[in-house]
Design a protein around this motif. Structure first.
Motif, mmCIF file in Angstrom:
data_model
loop_
_atom_site.group_PDB
_atom_site.id
_atom_site.type_symbol
_atom_site.label_atom_id
_atom_site.label_comp_id
_atom_site.label_asym_id
_atom_site.label_seq_id
_atom_site.Cartn_x
_atom_site.Cartn_y
_atom_site.Cartn_z
ATOM 1 N N ARG A 1 21.035 23.740 -55.429
ATOM 2 C CA ARG A 1 20.476 25.452 -54.843
ATOM 3 C C ARG A 1 19.468 26.063 -54.454
ATOM 4 O O ARG A 1 20.333 26.752 -53.540
ATOM 5 N N GLN A 2 19.023 25.748 -54.105
ATOM 6 C CA GLN A 2 17.518 26.917 -54.325
ATOM 7 C C GLN A 2 17.382 26.507 -52.937
ATOM 8 O O GLN A 2 17.178 27.716 -51.828
ATOM 9 N N ALA A 3 17.671 25.648 -52.442
ATOM 10 C CA ALA A 3 17.358 25.794 -51.277
ATOM 11 C C ALA A 3 18.271 26.125 -50.309
ATOM 12 O O ALA A 3 17.817 26.504 -48.890
ATOM 13 N N ALA A 4 19.908 25.977 -50.640
ATOM 14 C CA ALA A 4 20.504 26.440 -49.709
ATOM 15 C C ALA A 4 20.375 27.890 -49.669
ATOM 16 O O ALA A 4 20.392 29.014 -48.931
ATOM 17 N N MET A 5 20.005 28.554 -51.384
ATOM 18 C CA MET A 5 19.494 29.881 -51.490
ATOM 19 C C MET A 5 18.589 30.145 -49.988
ATOM 20 O O MET A 5 18.527 31.507 -49.565
ATOM 21 N N ILE B 1 22.731 19.091 -46.871
ATOM 22 C CA ILE B 1 23.044 20.218 -47.999
ATOM 23 C C ILE B 1 24.283 19.435 -47.753
ATOM 24 O O ILE B 1 24.917 18.750 -48.957
ATOM 25 N N ALA B 2 25.432 19.642 -47.456
ATOM 26 C CA ALA B 2 26.732 19.190 -46.683
ATOM 27 C C ALA B 2 26.823 18.425 -46.741
ATOM 28 O O ALA B 2 27.546 17.282 -48.007
ATOM 29 N N VAL B 3 26.214 16.988 -46.199
ATOM 30 C CA VAL B 3 26.851 15.861 -45.814
ATOM 31 C C VAL B 3 26.140 14.650 -47.610
ATOM 32 O O VAL B 3 26.876 13.711 -47.882
ATOM 33 N N ARG B 4 24.675 14.796 -47.931
ATOM 34 C CA ARG B 4 23.947 14.248 -48.201
ATOM 35 C C ARG B 4 23.838 14.907 -49.905
ATOM 36 O O ARG B 4 24.020 13.706 -50.995
ATOM 37 N N GLY B 5 24.489 16.175 -49.752
ATOM 38 C CA GLY B 5 25.064 16.863 -51.143
ATOM 39 C C GLY B 5 25.818 16.518 -51.663
ATOM 40 O O GLY B 5 27.359 16.247 -52.265
ATOM 41 N N VAL C 1 26.980 15.141 -55.329
ATOM 42 C CA VAL C 1 25.280 15.331 -55.796
ATOM 43 C C VAL C 1 25.265 16.694 -56.810
ATOM 44 O O VAL C 1 25.704 17.432 -55.406
ATOM 45 N N GLU C 2 25.111 16.677 -57.055
ATOM 46 C CA GLU C 2 24.522 18.103 -58.482
ATOM 47 C C GLU C 2 23.471 19.144 -57.315
ATOM 48 O O GLU C 2 23.044 19.006 -57.064
ATOM 49 N N PRO C 3 24.551 20.337 -57.550
ATOM 50 C CA PRO C 3 23.443 21.538 -56.837
ATOM 51 C C PRO C 3 21.827 21.388 -57.908
ATOM 52 O O PRO C 3 20.996 22.372 -56.883
#
Length: 192
Positions: free
Chosen positions: A74-78, A105-109, A114-116
């Motif tokens: 989540r921090q990476a996405a933000m 983030i979209a594919v592997r997460g 995988v939880e954020p």
């Protein structure tokens, strides 16, 4: 006329020469000399930039923002949203340990459930194509084309992140990133 020649104008004329008067170099003469020096310097700088801009150090972005390996997805996405980027180097301290992209983030997460709040290193690409500051730009272009990547982290001898070089950096440097972009952008076949 070189700077040493300008200095000679002053050093080689004894004071009170020429009938008891000091020899003075006219301000017009000095202006011409300095204008010539400036022209020579600008030409030399332009020519050296055109011929010497062949290493990663000449074009790379140095102040790279990275994310820690234990920071969350989540921090990476933000961070990506705030910085308006699609990729972040992942570091453990100063050492590069991977990269994470919005696609990771979209594919592997997300798609893999995988939880954020999981550490970003869980979805990061760990075997990263890197380069060094003294690497030749043509070699980096080839690496980008063959690996189909748009950004290459720059590391030192101890694998510490010191910068990043992108297709945009290459384009600004020599205006000849078209072939690399074509190779990077060619469609891939889905893995089935």
């Amino acid at each position: 006329m070189k700077i040493a020649q300008v200095a000679t104008l002053y050093e080689n004329v004894p004071p009170r020469a020429y009938g008891g008067r000091e020899r003075v170099v006219s301000s017009e003469r000095l202006s011409r000399v300095y204008a010539d020096l400036a022209r020579e310097h600008n030409c030399a700088t332009r020519n050296s930039k055109e011929t010497a801009m062949k290493t990663v150090a000449d074009v790379m972005t140095r102040d790279v923002i990275s994310i820690g390996s234990n920071d969350t997805i989540r921090q990476a996405a933000m961070m990506m949203a705030d910085l308006k980027v699609g990729s972040l180097p992942v570091c453990d301290g100063e050492k590069l340990v991977g990269t994470v992209t919005d696609r990771d983030i979209a594919v592997r997460g997300v798609a893999s459930g995988v939880e954020p709040v999981a550490p970003v290193i869980e979805i990061a690409t760990r075997h990263v194509q890197c380069c060094r500051e003294d690497d030749d730009l043509d070699a980096v272009k080839q690496k980008m084309a063959s690996s189909r990547i748009r950004r290459v982290p720059v590391v030192d001898g101890e694998n510490r992140l010191v910068g990043i070089v992108s297709l945009g950096d290459l384009s600004m440097a020599d205006g000849d990133a078209g072939e690399t972009l074509k190779a990077v952008s060619s469609p891939s076949r889905p893995a089935r």
